[in-house]
Enzyme design. Structure first.
Site, mmCIF file in Angstrom:
data_model
loop_
_atom_site.group_PDB
_atom_site.id
_atom_site.type_symbol
_atom_site.label_atom_id
_atom_site.label_comp_id
_atom_site.label_asym_id
_atom_site.label_seq_id
_atom_site.Cartn_x
_atom_site.Cartn_y
_atom_site.Cartn_z
ATOM 1 N N ASP A 138 -40.829 -28.348 32.562
ATOM 2 C CA ASP A 138 -41.704 -28.711 31.449
ATOM 3 C C ASP A 138 -43.156 -28.272 31.720
ATOM 4 O OD1 ASP A 138 -42.254 -29.901 28.998
ATOM 5 O OD2 ASP A 138 -41.311 -31.804 29.496
ATOM 6 N N GLU B 209 -42.208 -24.343 28.201
ATOM 7 C CA GLU B 209 -43.667 -24.388 27.992
ATOM 8 C C GLU B 209 -44.018 -24.287 26.509
ATOM 9 O OE1 GLU B 209 -43.858 -21.205 26.592
ATOM 10 O OE2 GLU B 209 -45.812 -20.905 27.573
ATOM 11 N N TRP B 210 -43.033 -24.625 25.682
ATOM 12 C CA TRP B 210 -43.238 -24.852 24.239
ATOM 13 C C TRP B 210 -43.727 -23.612 23.485
ATOM 14 C CZ3 TRP B 210 -47.067 -28.850 26.393
ATOM 15 C CH2 TRP B 210 -46.379 -29.822 27.133
ATOM 16 N N GLY B 211 -43.519 -22.443 24.089
ATOM 17 C CA GLY B 211 -43.941 -21.215 23.413
ATOM 18 C C GLY B 211 -45.430 -20.963 23.486
ATOM 19 N N ASN C 99 -47.423 -19.766 25.735
ATOM 20 C CA ASN C 99 -47.876 -18.487 26.312
ATOM 21 C C ASN C 99 -46.967 -17.336 25.909
ATOM 22 O OD1 ASN C 99 -50.088 -19.345 28.426
ATOM 23 N ND2 ASN C 99 -48.414 -20.833 28.602
ATOM 24 N N ASP D 206 -41.697 -29.721 20.337
ATOM 25 C CA ASP D 206 -40.462 -30.526 20.352
ATOM 26 C C ASP D 206 -39.827 -30.687 18.977
ATOM 27 O OD1 ASP D 206 -41.042 -30.831 22.986
ATOM 28 O OD2 ASP D 206 -41.000 -33.023 22.971
HETATM 29 C C1 GLA Z 1 -41.444 -32.586 26.599
HETATM 30 C C2 GLA Z 1 -40.247 -31.672 26.368
HETATM 31 C C3 GLA Z 1 -39.066 -32.498 25.887
HETATM 32 C C4 GLA Z 1 -38.723 -33.564 26.910
HETATM 33 C C5 GLA Z 1 -39.951 -34.423 27.180
HETATM 34 C C6 GLA Z 1 -39.740 -35.371 28.357
HETATM 35 O O1 GLA Z 1 -41.910 -33.142 25.414
HETATM 36 O O2 GLA Z 1 -40.563 -30.662 25.453
HETATM 37 O O3 GLA Z 1 -37.926 -31.673 25.659
HETATM 38 O O4 GLA Z 1 -38.261 -32.958 28.082
HETATM 39 O O5 GLA Z 1 -41.088 -33.623 27.506
HETATM 40 O O6 GLA Z 1 -40.866 -36.134 28.638
#
Ligand code: GLA
Length: 393
Positions: free
Chosen positions: A150, A183-185, A187, A205
């Site tokens: 994460d 890393e949620w995109g 970078n 998310d």
């Molecule tokens: C981030 C991630 C989620 C999950 C939570 C856990 O938000 O994107 O998928 O793993 O952390 O805290």
């Protein structure tokens, strides 16, 4: 005089090429499994994992391909031990992680775990920063097969460098582990993560809704995530997948149509299929969605092409995914708020190269007339018509 710069350049090149990348040959089709987070958040524990594994054997999910069980955030104690090791919370995981990994392996599963590249995880547990090689050795010693990493609390750390360090650490630990970058995109990992990991989140998310505005403000509806993935299809392929986040099928108050179309479109995206509902108590219609082999086959097709959005207008979107043996999956999503009678003339789809295809309606399992006949259906709001085309006569 020119020999010295040349020598330096050659040494630099040799060093670069000697650098090992991720383990190859893993995740040749999008990973499938189950993860604790979407339903249980911080309440992961050993009995939940074991009960889930048992349920997935009994209900056929394991045999449908959902083999990787992933423990997400909040599994550790808040402090590392005096040697700097992460410590599984003994109240949640009394038998420890090695024993749990052995249990999963003995039951035909793979073992997935979660860490975070920052100082702390999103749930406030110890992060991996500065401990990457030590942690990777520990995960390997527990028999971990899949590792999600994460991006909370990363401060000013550089994304590509940070994930490269963890990838090197996994490589050095010696156990082939699927590396899932989370890393949620932020970078644009699709531009640099292929040598580093096997899948990368492209977005923030997911929440358990079609549109955004669910229970947590940072979560997105799955349709919004779908839109964010438009154009990224060229970056995915065997061993390196875009990850639009885990499945919410069976969660929240989505309609059956929204559950079915969420699953269909994740399969069109060649997305990792990581279920996140309580599989011990799901309704039969949710089970039927998650275990539909014909739909899963679209996701898992060996060609490994991610689908693309072919068209979008006021009432519908058409998505297409090339399959092995010159086949195609075509998915028509009614984006409107009411049921709509929608006609698609397959002969107008410019990506089709064969003159005739046999056409199957994947959700009903019924063969339709061949591709020369336009296909008409009343599609409910946010529902799909999912077709599989096979070159025919
Ligand atoms: C981030 C991630 C989620 C999950 C939570 C856990 O938000 O994107 O998928 O793993 O952390 O805290």
């Amino acid at each position: 005089m020119k020999a010295i710069p040349c020598l330096l350049a050659c040494v630099a090149l040799a060093t670069a090429s000697a650098r090992a990348d991720k383990f190859e040959g893993l995740a040749l089709t999008p990973p499938m499994g189950w993860n604790t987070w979407n339903t249980f958040a911080g309440n992961c524990n050993e009995s939940l994992v074991k009960e889930t594994a048992k349920a997935m054997i009994t209900n056929g999910m394991r045999d449908a391909g959902y083999v990787c069980i992933v423990i997400d955030d909040c599994w550790a104690l808040k402090e590392r031990d005096p040697n700097g090791q992460l410590v599984p919370d003994p109240a949640k995981f009394p038998g420890g992680m090695k024993a749990l990994g052995d249990y999963l392996h003995a039951n035909g599963f793979k073992f997935g775990m979660y860490g975070c590249a920052g100082k702390t995880t999103c749930g406030g547990y110890p992060g991996g920063r500065g401990h990457e090689f030590q942690d990777a050795r520990q995960y390997a010693s527990w028999g971990v097969d899949y590792f999600k990493y994460d991006w909370c609390d990363h401060g000013t750390a550089n994304g590509p460098e940070t994930y490269r360090i963890m990838s090197d650490a996994i490589r050095a630990a010696g156990r082939p582990i699927v590396f899932s970058l989370c890393e949620w995109g932020q970078n644009k990992p699709w531009l640099w993560a292929e040598p580093v990991g096997h899948l990368w989140r492209t977005t923030g998310d997911i929440g358990s809704t079609y549109a955004s505005g669910g229970k947590n403000k940072w979560e997105h509806g799955w349709k919004e995530l779908l839109d964010m993935n438009v154009g990224l299809e060229k970056y995915a392929g065997p061993g390196h997948w875009n990850d639009p986040d885990m499945l919410e099928v069976g969660n929240g108050s989505m309609t059956l149509a929204e559950n079915r179309s969420h699953f269909s479109l994740w399969c069109m995206l060649a997305a990792p299929l990581i279920a996140g509902n309580d599989v011990r108590s799901m309704k039969p219609e949710i089970h039927a969605i998650l275990t539909n082999r014909d739909v899963i086959a679209i996701d898992q097709d060996k060609l490994g092409h991610e689908g693309f959005r072919y068209s979008a207008d006021k009432e519908k979107e058409i998505w297409a995914k090339e399959l092995s043996n010159k086949g195609w999956a075509v998915c028509i999503l009614n984006t409107g708020a009411a049921p709509a009678k929608i006609t698609v003339d397959l002969r107008e789809l410019t990506f089709l190269t064969e003159q005739y295809y046999d056409v199957k309606d994947v959700w009903s399992g019924k063969a339709l007339s061949n591709s020369v006949e336009p296909k008409t259906a009343v599609i409910d709001s946010h529902d799909v018509m999912l077709l599989r085309l096979t070159p025919g006569s």
